[in-house]
Motif scaffolding. Sequence first.
Motif, PDB file in Angstrom:
ATOM      1  N   THR A  98      -4.954   3.293  -3.447  1.00 58.56           N
ATOM      2  CA  THR A  98      -4.826   2.804  -2.077  1.00 58.56           C
ATOM      3  C   THR A  98      -5.120   1.307  -2.056  1.00 58.56           C
ATOM      4  O   THR A  98      -5.998   0.818  -2.757  1.00 58.56           O
ATOM      5  N   ASN A  99      -4.366   0.575  -1.226  1.00 62.49           N
ATOM      6  CA  ASN A  99      -4.508  -0.878  -1.178  1.00 62.49           C
ATOM      7  C   ASN A  99      -4.293  -1.370   0.241  1.00 62.49           C
ATOM      8  O   ASN A  99      -3.387  -2.148   0.538  1.00 62.49           O
ATOM      9  N   PRO A 100      -5.130  -0.912   1.175  1.00 62.54           N
ATOM     10  CA  PRO A 100      -4.890  -1.257   2.586  1.00 62.54           C
ATOM     11  C   PRO A 100      -5.042  -2.741   2.892  1.00 62.54           C
ATOM     12  O   PRO A 100      -4.395  -3.253   3.801  1.00 62.54           O
TER      13      PRO A 100
ATOM     14  N   ASP B 137       0.843  -1.198   0.000  1.00 63.75           N
ATOM     15  CA  ASP B 137       0.000   0.000   0.000  1.00 63.75           C
ATOM     16  C   ASP B 137       0.879   1.250   0.000  1.00 63.75           C
ATOM     17  O   ASP B 137       1.711   1.412   0.911  1.00 63.75           O
ATOM     18  N   PRO B 138       0.760   2.089  -1.035  1.00 62.96           N
ATOM     19  CA  PRO B 138      -0.186   2.035  -2.161  1.00 62.96           C
ATOM     20  C   PRO B 138       0.301   1.109  -3.264  1.00 62.96           C
ATOM     21  O   PRO B 138       1.389   0.524  -3.160  1.00 62.96           O
TER      22      PRO B 138
END
Length: 415
Positions: free
Chosen positions: A300-302, A229-230
Motif C-alpha cells: 500500500t502506498n497512500p 497506490d498500490p
Amino acid sequence: MPPISVERMDEMSAPIRKTILFSLLATFAIGISIWMFSGRASSETGSKNATLPPEVPVAEVLVRKVAPSLEYTGYIAAVESVEVRPRIGGYIQAVTVPEGGIVEQGQILFQVDPRPYQAMLEQSRAQLAQAEARLSQAEAEFARVDQLNDKGIASRDRYDGALANRRERQAQVQAAKSAVFTAELDLSYTRITAPISGRIDRVLVTQGNLVTGGNVGQATLLTTIVSVDPAYVYFDIDEGTYLTSLEKARSDRSGWTGAKLPVRVGLISDQGFPQQGILNFVGNRIDRSTGTIRARASLTNPDGRLAPGLFARVKLITDAPRETVLIDDQAVGTDQGKRYALVLAEGNKVEYRILKLGPVIAGMRSVLSGLAPGEKIIVKGLVRPGMVVTPRDVAMGGNMDAAAFRDAAELAAAE
C-alpha cells in the motif's frame, strides 16, 4: 644521621657503644622479619590464584517468538505505467499538465486544435444526409417496381435493378454513418486525457508544437504517468528459499496461493522495515546465471512515498512465528566447518555443543538445534571443553537491533 667513625666510637663510653650496637642489631632483625613475611604472603597469594578457575562471561540464551525471515534487496516499481501519446496529429492548442503532480483518470492534459476535425465531422454528417436521401429515393422506386411486378407489368430486369439500387443506397448510408462515427472519435481525441490515475512526469511537448498521431512508434511522446497506490517491490529469491518455502505454496491449477506470505519493506532512510506487503507473484523459472527466481510483493502506498525505482530492503517471512533461541554471533565458533558453542554445564564445566544455525534476526543469530531454553553459554574467553570456570553473568543481546526485533515481534503478534 651522619655516620660514626671508629675513632669516635673509641672516644665514647662503653654504655653508649652498647646502646648503639643494640639499635643496629634490632633494626637488622626487623628488616629480615619483614622480608620473610612478605615472601611467604606472596607465595600463598600466588598459590591461591593458581588454584582458582578462570573467570569468563556467560549469558543465558534468549528465547523469543519470532517469524523466520530472510532479507533481500529489490526495487520499487509502479503497478501501471503509461506513455501519453496523441491518437491524432495536429497543433497543441493548450497544455494543462500539473507536472510532477497527481492526475485522475479522464483529466484533460493536452488540447489539440479541434477545428480541422470539427470540419471533417460536419462534412461526414452532410454526406450521411445525402446518402439517406438517396436511400429514400431508392426505396420509393423499389416499392413502385415491386407493385408492378406483382401485377406482371414490370420486367424482371427492372425489378432486379431497383432492388440492387436500394441495397447500394443502404450500404452508402452505413458507410456514411461509419464516417460520422470516425470523425466524432477523431474530434474527441483532440482532448488528450489521462488514461490512468497516478503521478505525471514533466511535459515533453509544449503549446504550439505540431504532434504526430497514429501508431505507437510514430506518435509523439507527450509525457508519462505511473500509478501510485498500490506499488510493487521486485526482488530475487535464492534457489534454496524457493525450494523450501515457496514451491510448497504454489497451486498446480488454481493459480498462485502463496499470497499469505507477508513481506516487510524498508527504504535506505528507514529504521527497520516499516512498510507491509503481501507476496503475490513468483516467476516461472530459475535464472541459471544467478540461481535466483524473480518475486514480487504488493504494498500500500497512500501517500505516494514509494516512488518507482527506489532501492528497497525486503524481508520475506518464510514460516509461521515460533519460539526461537537467539544468541550473540560472537559466541559461535568454527571447528573444521562445524559451528559450535561452549555451554556452561553442571559444576561450571565447559561443554562443547555443535549447533545448527538459522538466519540472523534483528542482529542476533537464531539457533535451530543444539541449545535449549535456559542454558547458558560462554560469550567469550580462552577456555576449552572440560575445564572448570568461574562464571560471570552478563546480558545476552548486546548486538540486537531494537527496531528490527520490534518488527519481528509485532509480526509474530499479528500472526
